[in-house]
Write an enzyme that holds these catalytic residues in place. Structure first.
Site, PDB file in Angstrom:
ATOM      1  N   GLY A 147      60.814 -67.598  67.624  1.00 47.17           N
ATOM      2  CA  GLY A 147      60.888 -66.198  68.024  1.00 47.17           C
ATOM      3  C   GLY A 147      62.297 -65.749  68.322  1.00 47.17           C
ATOM      4  O   GLY A 147      63.124 -66.511  68.867  1.00 47.17           O
ATOM      5  N   ALA A 201      62.745 -62.668  74.477  1.00 43.76           N
ATOM      6  CA  ALA A 201      62.604 -63.997  75.081  1.00 43.76           C
ATOM      7  C   ALA A 201      63.253 -65.054  74.188  1.00 43.76           C
ATOM      8  O   ALA A 201      64.101 -65.827  74.650  1.00 43.76           O
ATOM      9  CB  ALA A 201      61.125 -64.312  75.311  1.00 43.76           C
ATOM     10  N   GLY A 202      62.866 -65.092  72.931  1.00 38.89           N
ATOM     11  CA  GLY A 202      63.354 -66.135  72.027  1.00 38.89           C
ATOM     12  C   GLY A 202      64.854 -66.053  71.799  1.00 38.89           C
ATOM     13  O   GLY A 202      65.569 -67.062  71.877  1.00 38.89           O
ATOM     14  N   HIS A 217      47.419 -49.111  77.399  1.00 39.85           N
ATOM     15  CA  HIS A 217      48.465 -48.189  77.841  1.00 39.85           C
ATOM     16  C   HIS A 217      47.948 -46.752  77.770  1.00 39.85           C
ATOM     17  O   HIS A 217      47.401 -46.344  76.753  1.00 39.85           O
ATOM     18  CB  HIS A 217      49.690 -48.355  76.940  1.00 39.85           C
ATOM     19  CG  HIS A 217      50.944 -47.793  77.521  1.00 39.85           C
ATOM     20  ND1 HIS A 217      51.079 -46.462  77.825  1.00 39.85           N
ATOM     21  CD2 HIS A 217      52.118 -48.385  77.858  1.00 39.85           C
ATOM     22  CE1 HIS A 217      52.290 -46.265  78.323  1.00 39.85           C
ATOM     23  NE2 HIS A 217      52.937 -47.410  78.355  1.00 39.85           N
ATOM     24  N   ARG A 272      49.319 -48.475  84.846  1.00 41.07           N
ATOM     25  CA  ARG A 272      48.690 -48.162  83.559  1.00 41.07           C
ATOM     26  C   ARG A 272      47.178 -48.330  83.556  1.00 41.07           C
ATOM     27  O   ARG A 272      46.468 -47.534  82.946  1.00 41.07           O
ATOM     28  CB  ARG A 272      49.287 -49.081  82.497  1.00 41.07           C
ATOM     29  CG  ARG A 272      50.726 -48.745  82.256  1.00 41.07           C
ATOM     30  CD  ARG A 272      51.403 -49.742  81.370  1.00 41.07           C
ATOM     31  NE  ARG A 272      52.788 -49.311  81.200  1.00 41.07           N
ATOM     32  CZ  ARG A 272      53.693 -49.953  80.501  1.00 41.07           C
ATOM     33  NH1 ARG A 272      53.370 -51.080  79.898  1.00 41.07           N
ATOM     34  NH2 ARG A 272      54.900 -49.490  80.391  1.00 41.07           N
ATOM     35  N   HIS A 281      48.126 -52.467  74.204  1.00 39.25           N
ATOM     36  CA  HIS A 281      49.578 -52.419  74.222  1.00 39.25           C
ATOM     37  C   HIS A 281      50.242 -53.762  74.537  1.00 39.25           C
ATOM     38  O   HIS A 281      51.286 -54.095  73.996  1.00 39.25           O
ATOM     39  CB  HIS A 281      49.983 -51.393  75.284  1.00 39.25           C
ATOM     40  CG  HIS A 281      51.452 -51.263  75.495  1.00 39.25           C
ATOM     41  ND1 HIS A 281      52.290 -50.795  74.519  1.00 39.25           N
ATOM     42  CD2 HIS A 281      52.235 -51.544  76.567  1.00 39.25           C
ATOM     43  CE1 HIS A 281      53.540 -50.790  74.978  1.00 39.25           C
ATOM     44  NE2 HIS A 281      53.532 -51.252  76.211  1.00 39.25           N
ATOM     45  N   LEU A 288      60.227 -56.573  79.596  1.00 39.44           N
ATOM     46  CA  LEU A 288      61.593 -56.882  79.166  1.00 39.44           C
ATOM     47  C   LEU A 288      62.268 -57.732  80.239  1.00 39.44           C
ATOM     48  O   LEU A 288      62.981 -58.690  79.948  1.00 39.44           O
ATOM     49  CB  LEU A 288      62.376 -55.595  78.915  1.00 39.44           C
ATOM     50  CG  LEU A 288      61.771 -54.625  77.886  1.00 39.44           C
ATOM     51  CD1 LEU A 288      62.708 -53.447  77.638  1.00 39.44           C
ATOM     52  CD2 LEU A 288      61.478 -55.315  76.563  1.00 39.44           C
TER      53      LEU A 288
HETATM   54  C1  LIG Z   1      55.858 -49.705  71.622  1.00 42.23           C
HETATM   55  C2  LIG Z   1      56.185 -50.615  72.762  1.00 42.23           C
HETATM   56  C3  LIG Z   1      57.061 -50.226  73.747  1.00 42.23           C
HETATM   57  C4  LIG Z   1      57.364 -51.067  74.805  1.00 42.23           C
HETATM   58  N1  LIG Z   1      58.234 -50.643  75.764  1.00 42.23           N
HETATM   59  C5  LIG Z   1      58.536 -51.470  76.790  1.00 42.23           C
HETATM   60  C6  LIG Z   1      59.460 -51.065  77.799  1.00 42.23           C
HETATM   61  O1  LIG Z   1      60.013 -49.974  77.747  1.00 42.23           O
HETATM   62  N2  LIG Z   1      59.736 -51.929  78.801  1.00 42.23           N
HETATM   63  C7  LIG Z   1      59.149 -53.162  78.885  1.00 42.23           C
HETATM   64  O2  LIG Z   1      59.447 -53.906  79.801  1.00 42.23           O
HETATM   65  N3  LIG Z   1      58.284 -53.581  77.921  1.00 42.23           N
HETATM   66  C8  LIG Z   1      57.971 -52.770  76.892  1.00 42.23           C
HETATM   67  N4  LIG Z   1      57.087 -53.189  75.929  1.00 42.23           N
HETATM   68  C9  LIG Z   1      56.626 -54.586  75.946  1.00 42.23           C
HETATM   69  C10 LIG Z   1      57.737 -55.473  75.383  1.00 42.23           C
HETATM   70  O3  LIG Z   1      58.362 -54.820  74.306  1.00 42.23           O
HETATM   71  C11 LIG Z   1      57.232 -56.822  74.897  1.00 42.23           C
HETATM   72  O4  LIG Z   1      56.391 -57.391  75.827  1.00 42.23           O
HETATM   73  C12 LIG Z   1      58.405 -57.766  74.675  1.00 42.23           C
HETATM   74  O5  LIG Z   1      59.367 -57.154  73.842  1.00 42.23           O
HETATM   75  C13 LIG Z   1      57.947 -59.078  74.065  1.00 42.23           C
HETATM   76  O6  LIG Z   1      59.084 -59.853  73.808  1.00 42.23           O
HETATM   77  P1  LIG Z   1      58.935 -61.339  73.295  1.00 42.23           P
HETATM   78  O7  LIG Z   1      60.310 -61.838  73.057  1.00 42.23           O
HETATM   79  O8  LIG Z   1      58.070 -62.106  74.193  1.00 42.23           O
HETATM   80  O9  LIG Z   1      58.150 -61.235  71.898  1.00 42.23           O
HETATM   81  P2  LIG Z   1      58.426 -60.371  70.573  1.00 42.23           P
HETATM   82  O10 LIG Z   1      59.474 -59.360  70.731  1.00 42.23           O
HETATM   83  O11 LIG Z   1      57.070 -59.940  70.122  1.00 42.23           O
HETATM   84  O12 LIG Z   1      58.988 -61.444  69.555  1.00 42.23           O
HETATM   85  C14 LIG Z   1      58.175 -62.410  68.966  1.00 42.23           C
HETATM   86  C15 LIG Z   1      59.023 -63.231  68.026  1.00 42.23           C
HETATM   87  O13 LIG Z   1      58.279 -64.373  67.613  1.00 42.23           O
HETATM   88  C16 LIG Z   1      58.331 -64.506  66.207  1.00 42.23           C
HETATM   89  N5  LIG Z   1      57.119 -65.201  65.806  1.00 42.23           N
HETATM   90  C17 LIG Z   1      55.831 -64.938  66.166  1.00 42.23           C
HETATM   91  N6  LIG Z   1      55.019 -65.870  65.635  1.00 42.23           N
HETATM   92  C18 LIG Z   1      55.795 -66.722  64.936  1.00 42.23           C
HETATM   93  C19 LIG Z   1      55.538 -67.874  64.162  1.00 42.23           C
HETATM   94  N7  LIG Z   1      54.301 -68.373  64.038  1.00 42.23           N
HETATM   95  N8  LIG Z   1      56.570 -68.492  63.549  1.00 42.23           N
HETATM   96  C20 LIG Z   1      57.856 -68.015  63.678  1.00 42.23           C
HETATM   97  N9  LIG Z   1      58.153 -66.938  64.423  1.00 42.23           N
HETATM   98  C21 LIG Z   1      57.127 -66.295  65.037  1.00 42.23           C
HETATM   99  C22 LIG Z   1      58.475 -63.097  65.694  1.00 42.23           C
HETATM  100  O14 LIG Z   1      59.014 -63.126  64.412  1.00 42.23           O
HETATM  101  C23 LIG Z   1      59.416 -62.513  66.746  1.00 42.23           C
HETATM  102  O15 LIG Z   1      60.734 -62.864  66.415  1.00 42.23           O
HETATM  103  C24 LIG Z   1      56.757 -52.340  74.881  1.00 42.23           C
HETATM  104  C25 LIG Z   1      55.867 -52.736  73.900  1.00 42.23           C
HETATM  105  C26 LIG Z   1      55.557 -51.879  72.855  1.00 42.23           C
HETATM  106  C27 LIG Z   1      54.538 -52.305  71.857  1.00 42.23           C
END
Ligand SMILES: Cc1cc2nc3c(=O)[nH]c(=O)nc-3n(C[C@H](O)[C@H](O)[C@H](O)COP(=O)(O)OP(=O)(O)OC[C@H]3O[C@@H](n4cnc5c(N)ncnc54)[C@H](O)[C@@H]3O)c2cc1C
Length: 662
Positions: free
Chosen positions: A51, A55-56, A282, A353, A424, A464
């Site tokens: 990822g 986070a990643g 949401h 929410r 959401h 975030l």
């Molecule tokens: C429209 C929207 C608006 C939002 N706004 C906010 C906000 O304003 N503030 C807030 O705090 N939160 C917000 N959120 C929530 C927040 O965006 C997410 O919870 C957060 O970005 C998740 O980050 P993450 O790094 O955990 O995962 P993600 O950003 O989902 O990244 C996942 C990564 O894993 C990779 N991946 C997945 N499966 C595999 C696999 N099997 N093999 C290889 N790679 C893989 C993907 O390619 C990607 O790179 C929002 C969410 C949405 C949908």
């Protein structure tokens, strides 16, 4: 005698590795005593990070900066396209720039209360504690947060808090934060410390037993999405930051590629899946407008700072709105029901929410919906425009208004926006201990993919914060505690039988799917699953409905494995195959969500069991029976999962009924 893994029924604080001592000293004490890996040894250790979301990417960049060799994988063609880019509204931190009474403790308290007292105290406090470091780190990277006239970073308010602690970059906070993390990552790619694998999808995790017979994560099997080639990769530890599983519902605000497959791979290898039923709906999304839609669009929660939510007071007005005879602006002020302000005077439009979503559903169920489907409420800026002027409103929310107008073809400056709740975010996810390690040794899980710090309901702008806390400030410490014992472990060959067997199983699964050649497209089956999820495992759940839902999901599973049609070849670019592999897992997750929701006989946060509500329709927790993390253990393809509990015995917080009224 040590407890064998098979015998674990209850997870104790010791097993969850929660440090002893006062709440505010736990993290400091942990850092003071954790084991470290010296620089020369770091160079000999490889870490796989799945990822490149917030986070990643933050984890991969930080671990490489520290000296580990990182292999970083993502599905998208660039790390910058991870779903995190979509985040609009902002990120929380307890800086107290507004001097409105914020503090680390208050952020902790709001988060634990917002999650309906179903999160771990120690984790939530640590999250609040490191929140301020995140802002400093991102500013140093050049993230262009909004600033006030005097130059200080600006803040706005988000739901579930009475202070302004949300840092933002217009309506593109996720994008700007991701660009910051991506810069840090690129620096390490340039230095050769991160090897980046874009357009690769992990399809399994490889476990190898150590000299004591304990299985440890030692690598992955991944598919090159461009060529279809299946490849093997070794590492001393595997970190998964694969995001949430909201797309189980087909229609959600998540990116199209967001999926739960990595989580299911971990689960099948013995990592517990915690609280799968905690999904966030949401309140402010653009309502569904047709059967051919594949995505729902979020209107950021930040809009609830200045927007007021209402429906008509009179049913006849609602009927005329539904028939398209009048517009929202035609209804006079005295005939508007600002139902959130009416029901929750203290928090008004800024209730969390789950509360806002249920209140919208309640009004729509009673017939007060404002669009042709009857499934929408108004989010109105007319007051704000009068008070602040159109220019100020445009400066704050301009890109969101533009997005709304493009999708709905209506000008939100002139007529109130229409919004409705949509799936959401998923608070549930893979169980991790205080070190972010799953119940499988050497397998870590970060960001939205883990069961995280949000309990039964995440507050806005806290995802975030958690993703970046995990990646920049928590994992870089905790993973060392594990890796310090691994410095003597040499790099292993990917020719080992464990790798060969895992690859064989992955190929067999793909061959099985390709051979079905049925009559249904992947999307048609996914859409059907989504409807079942929404109807039976959605905003209002009942025992009867959940049992019915499980039966229907089982039927969908059968239909999928006998009647799906995947065109093209397995050993080439094949989007339908990618989607089919993910759908196979969504079906399993959907079932797990229903099983968890059925067992949790209470309402808390995003989980609302209709049998458990107050006379006013508020969620009714059953603290005496359900104050625990519900962890599910995989027991085999066709057998029911086993429940393991992590009791949440609060030492520092008094559990109260959540009150947003006074
Ligand atoms: C429209 C929207 C608006 C939002 N706004 C906010 C906000 O304003 N503030 C807030 O705090 N939160 C917000 N959120 C929530 C927040 O965006 C997410 O919870 C957060 O970005 C998740 O980050 P993450 O790094 O955990 O995962 P993600 O950003 O989902 O990244 C996942 C990564 O894993 C990779 N991946 C997945 N499966 C595999 C696999 N099997 N093999 C290889 N790679 C893989 C993907 O390619 C990607 O790179 C929002 C969410 C949405 C949908």
């Amino acid at each position: 005698m040590a407890t064998k893994k098979e015998d674990i029924k209850v997870i104790t604080p010791e097993m969850a590795k929660i440090p002893a001592g006062p709440l505010e000293l736990k993290w400091t004490n942990y850092k003071n005593h954790q084991k470290l890996v010296n620089p020369a040894n770091k160079r000999r250790l490889d870490v796989i990070v799945i990822g490149t979301g917030l986070a990643g990417a933050s984890a991969a960049a930080s671990l490489a900066e520290m000296g580990f060799n990182v292999l970083n994988f993502c599905i998208q063609d660039s790390p910058r396209r991870a779903h995190s880019i979509a985040a609009q509204g902002g990120i929380n931190a307890a800086k107290n720039y507004q001097n409105d009474g914020d503090s680390v403790y208050r952020l902790y308290y709001d988060t634990i209360k917002g999650g309906d007292y179903r999160a771990r105290e120690a984790n939530v406090y640590r999250l609040a504690e490191v929140s301020n470091n995140i802002i400093d780190q991102c500013v140093a990277q050049g993230v262009p947060f909004a600033r006030e006239y005097g130059g200080l970073l600006d803040n706005r308010s988000f739901g579930g808090a009475q202070v302004s602690r949300t840092f933002y970059a217009k309506g593109q906070t996720g994008q700007q934060l991701l660009l910051g993390a991506y810069s840090a990552l690129s620096r390490q790619i340039g230095k050769g410390k991160v090897k980046m694998y874009t357009r690769y999808e992990m399809l399994d995790i490889v476990l190898i037993a150590d000299e004591n017979g304990e299985k440890r994560a030692r690598g992955i099997i991944a598919r090159n999405l461009v060529t279809g080639k299946i490849e093997r990769f070794f590492a001393h530890a595997v970190v998964v930051g694969s995001g949430g599983y909201g797309n189980t519902f087909f229609l959600s605000t998540n990116a199209m590629a967001s999926n739960g497959s990595a989580a299911m791979q971990m689960y099948r290898h013995g990592a517990y899946f915690a609280n799968p039923c905690y999904a966030q709906i949401h309140p402010t999304c653009i309502p569904k407008h047709g059967d051919f839609q594949s995505k729902l669009t979020l209107m950021s929660e930040s809009l609830r700072n200045d927007g007021r939510i209402w429906v008509p007071k009179k049913l006849e007005d609602a009927k005329r709105l539904q028939a398209g005879e009048i517009k929202g602006r035609d209804i006079p002020e005295e005939d508007r029901d600002y139902y959130l302000e009416r029901r929750y005077p203290a928090f008004g439009n800024l209730v969390p929410r789950d509360v806002a979503s249920r209140a919208a559903k309640e009004r729509c169920d009673k017939g007060y919906g404002v669009n042709n489907t009857g499934l929408a409420v108004f989010l109105d800026f007319s007051d704000a425009i009068q008070r602040l002027g159109k220019d100020v409103v445009a400066q704050k929310y301009g890109n969101l208004f533009q997005m709304y107008e493009k999708i709905v073809d209506e000008n939100p400056y002139e007529n109130p926006m229409m919004i409705f709740p949509a799936i959401h975010y998923t608070m549930g996810g893979i169980w991790v201990d205080y070190e972010l390690q799953t119940s499988v040794k050497g397998l870590f899980c970060i960001g939205e993919a883990n069961f995280s710090d949000h309990g039964a309901n995440r507050l806005g702008a806290s995802a975030l914060m958690q993703g970046l806390a995990d990646g920049y400030f928590v994992l870089p410490y905790t993973i060392q505690n594990y890796l310090s014992d691994q410095i003597g472990v040499p790099r292993m060959s990917t020719d080992l039988p464990e790798f060969a067997e895992a690859e064989k199983a992955v190929k067999a699964k793909i061959d099985k799917l390709m051979a079905i050649q049925g009559k249904r497209s992947v999307d048609s089956i996914h859409k059907e699953l989504g409807l079942i999820m929404w109807d039976f495992v959605g905003m209002g759940r009942t025992a009867e409905g959940l049992k019915e839902g499980i039966k229907k999901i089982d039927a969908i599973k059968k239909e999928f494995w006998t009647n799906v049609y995947i065109p093209g070849e397995a050993n080439a670019l094949n989007n339908e195959l990618e989607k089919a592999l993910r759908l196979a897992d969504f079906i399993e997750i959907g079932r797990l969500m229903a099983v968890d929701a059925l067992h949790r006989e209470e309402s808390c946060g995003g989980h609302f069991r209709e049998e458990y509500q107050t006379p006013e329709g508020e969620a009714l927790r059953q603290d005496d029976k359900f104050a625990y993390v519900g962890c599910w253990k995989y027991t085999g393809e066709d057998s029911e999962p086993e429940l393991i509990k992590e009791p949440l015995d609060y030492e520092f917080t008094e559990r109260k009924t959540r009150n947003y009224k006074s």
